[in-house]
Design a protein around this motif. Structure first.
Motif, short mmCIF file in Angstrom:
data_model
loop_
_atom_site.label_atom_id
_atom_site.label_comp_id
_atom_site.label_asym_id
_atom_site.label_seq_id
_atom_site.Cartn_x
_atom_site.Cartn_y
_atom_site.Cartn_z
N THR A 1 -69.43 -42.09 50.60
CA THR A 1 -68.71 -43.35 50.73
C THR A 1 -69.57 -44.31 51.52
O THR A 1 -69.91 -44.04 52.67
CB THR A 1 -67.37 -43.12 51.47
N VAL A 2 -69.95 -45.42 50.92
CA VAL A 2 -70.72 -46.44 51.64
C VAL A 2 -69.78 -47.14 52.60
O VAL A 2 -68.72 -47.62 52.21
CB VAL A 2 -71.36 -47.44 50.65
N VAL A 3 -70.17 -47.17 53.88
CA VAL A 3 -69.32 -47.79 54.90
C VAL A 3 -69.94 -49.06 55.48
O VAL A 3 -69.24 -49.85 56.11
CB VAL A 3 -68.95 -46.80 56.03
N ASN A 4 -71.24 -49.27 55.29
CA ASN A 4 -71.87 -50.47 55.80
C ASN A 4 -73.20 -50.70 55.07
O ASN A 4 -73.99 -49.78 54.93
CB ASN A 4 -72.13 -50.35 57.30
N VAL A 5 -73.39 -51.93 54.62
CA VAL A 5 -74.66 -52.34 54.05
C VAL A 5 -75.17 -53.50 54.90
O VAL A 5 -74.45 -54.48 55.10
CB VAL A 5 -74.53 -52.77 52.57
N VAL A 6 -76.38 -53.35 55.41
CA VAL A 6 -76.98 -54.34 56.30
C VAL A 6 -78.22 -54.90 55.63
O VAL A 6 -78.96 -54.16 54.98
CB VAL A 6 -77.38 -53.67 57.64
N GLY A 7 -78.42 -56.19 55.79
CA GLY A 7 -79.61 -56.78 55.20
C GLY A 7 -79.89 -58.16 55.75
O GLY A 7 -79.20 -58.64 56.66
N THR A 8 -80.91 -58.79 55.18
CA THR A 8 -81.34 -60.10 55.67
C THR A 8 -81.53 -61.08 54.52
O THR A 8 -81.74 -60.68 53.37
CB THR A 8 -82.68 -60.00 56.43
N ILE A 9 -81.44 -62.34 54.89
CA ILE A 9 -81.85 -63.43 54.01
C ILE A 9 -82.91 -64.19 54.78
O ILE A 9 -82.76 -64.44 55.97
CB ILE A 9 -80.69 -64.38 53.68
N THR A 10 -84.00 -64.53 54.10
CA THR A 10 -85.07 -65.29 54.74
C THR A 10 -85.20 -66.64 54.06
O THR A 10 -85.44 -66.72 52.86
CB THR A 10 -86.41 -64.52 54.66
N TYR A 11 -85.00 -67.68 54.87
CA TYR A 11 -85.18 -69.05 54.39
C TYR A 11 -86.59 -69.50 54.75
O TYR A 11 -87.16 -69.04 55.73
CB TYR A 11 -84.12 -69.97 55.00
#
Length: 182
Positions: free
Chosen positions: A5-15
């Protein structure tokens, strides 16, 4: 096989530009897409926000990066990133496509039976495991790309991977090793 069960997805956006956080905080405070805005430069060097409708945490940095925490699936993470990008495109008026990357997926699983962690420590090898029950109630199993916490109850927590297939494979491999011990 157990299904993670996926409980958290973390990531980034770069401008591709610096962001004036004080101006962004002011703009965000007037936008309906944002449910909470906190910018206290004396305490933190980032702008903290919550995006509607699910109050997902998004932090913005002066460098032009933002972090998204709290996606409950890869699809949900990308939906949030799309909402953030739509809003930022409206505010910053850019025409490029920002870089969106997942940096960590946290998933849990339950094999349904208790596990003798002392025995498992020996089975998995001391070079890959840490188990100090006085300090923490789980065995910590480290691979090059991920960490798996194994609890005596049979619950697993996997963190450090960036692809759901890899997470599923890691949990399946651990499950098969656990079945040999249980």
């Amino acid at each position: 096989m157990v299904e993670p069960t996926v409980v958290n997805v973390v990531g980034t956006i770069t401008y591709q530009q610096e962001i004036a956080l004080d101006a962004l905080a002011d703009t965000f405070s007037r936008r309906g897409e944002i449910t909470d805005v906190t910018y206290e430069p004396a305490e933190n060097h980032w702008l903290q926000t919550r995006f509607a409708p699910d109050d997902t945490y998004v932090a913005f940095y002066r460098s032009g990066r933002c972090s998204i925490v709290g996606g409950n699936s890869v699809e949900h993470f990308h939906e949030i990133a799309d909402r953030v990008n739509t809003l930022m495109r409206d505010i910053l008026q850019f025409e490029y496509e920002p870089t969106v990357e997942i940096s960590n997926i946290v998933a849990t699983a339950d094999i349904g039976s208790s596990i003798p962690l002392e025995v498992l420590t020996l089975e998995l090898g001391m070079e890959h495991t840490e188990y100090e029950p006085e300090q923490f109630p789980a065995l910590m199993y480290r691979e090059e790309d991920y960490v798996m916490l194994v609890f005596a109850s049979g619950k697993l927590l996997c963190t450090g991977l960036t692809d759901v297939v890899d997470v599923t494979d890691a949990i399946e491999q651990m499950e098969s090793r656990l079945r040999a011990v249980v």
